[in-house]
Design an enzyme around this catalytic site. Structure first.
Site, PDB file in Angstrom:
ATOM      1  CG  HIS A 105      -1.979  -1.097   1.115  1.00 32.79           C
ATOM      2  ND1 HIS A 105      -2.679  -1.578   2.205  1.00 32.79           N
ATOM      3  CD2 HIS A 105      -2.410  -1.826   0.040  1.00 32.79           C
ATOM      4  CE1 HIS A 105      -3.494  -2.551   1.807  1.00 32.79           C
ATOM      5  NE2 HIS A 105      -3.343  -2.721   0.511  1.00 32.79           N
ATOM      6  CB  SER A 172      -9.124  -7.928   9.823  1.00 29.77           C
ATOM      7  OG  SER A 172      -9.082  -7.120   8.652  1.00 29.77           O
TER       8      SER A 172
END
Length: 226
Positions: A105, A172
């Site tokens: 990212h 997650s």
């Protein structure tokens, strides 16, 4: 020949260093709607707000240090060929000593041109309106925003395909396309998932070991199991 250990890391590994996780439960990021501060549209609408948001993140990053989990992963390089694929934009893996880190990212300590994405520069100070690249275009954070392509995804898939062991820490596995990487390991590859609240179905994978713990002590457990 060393086995290849591929590690996917998310915000949870840096939380113990004092960096806030991606967003709060209410979906806000430091009180802002995500799209205000992490999308091309948000940047066009209010570049000053976006630059200030990342300037604060950058200043905070320069005040913190790697934690035991980062150091443990760096130490594993003596036994394994370690590749880290991180969703994090901090440089804590590198500061801990890891030598093969891919930032899916983007990176907070880099900036790039708004006109030519190949013009990328190392950057530790604030980015201000009027800071320009050599082609005279405004600089922006070197971050993958919502709605933008993830240019290193193909490389990440290539690395994951070669994993002898896959470790997932502090993510997650809800953020796509990063979460899809787990689908690229072969069916008999051992997978270790370290998270204090693991939201993963143990039956979804053949060789899944869940270590229900925070990253620092969870990686201690991992090392003893490996």
């Amino acid at each position: 020949m060393k086995k290849r250990l591929v590690v996917l890391t998310g915000a949870g590994i840096s939380a113990e260093s004092g960096l806030k996780t991606f967003r709060d439960a209410d979906g806000l990021w430091e009180g802002h709607d995500i799209y205000e501060v992490a999308s091309p549209e948000g940047f066009r609408a209010n570049p000053e707000l976006v630059l200030d948001f990342y300037n604060q993140r950058r200043r905070q990053l320069l005040e913190v240090t790697p934690n035991k989990a980062h150091l443990n992963l760096a130490d594993l390089e003596s036994t394994f060929e370690v590749n880290i694929i991180t969703q994090n934009v901090d440089d804590l893996h590198e500061r801990a000593g890891s030598t093969n880190v891919l930032h899916l990212h983007g990176e907070l300590l880099k900036v790039r041109s708004t006109k030519n994405e190949n013009l990328v520069y190392s950057w530790k100070k604030d980015i201000l309106l009027g800071d320009v690249c050599e082609e005279n275009a405004q600089l922006r954070p070197h971050i993958v925003w919502f709605g933008e392509d993830v240019p290193l995804l193909e490389k990440a898939v290539e690395i994951t395909l070669q994993a002898d062991i896959l470790v997932i820490i502090g993510t997650s596995m809800q953020v796509y396309p990063a979460a899809s990487l787990v689908d690229y390991v072969t069916s008999n590859t051992p997978i270790y998932f370290i998270d204090p609240n693991p939201a993963v179905n143990k039956n979804a994978f053949n060789n899944l070991t869940i270590i229900k713990d925070v990253a620092s002590t969870g990686t201690d457990t991992l090392i003893s199991m490996l």
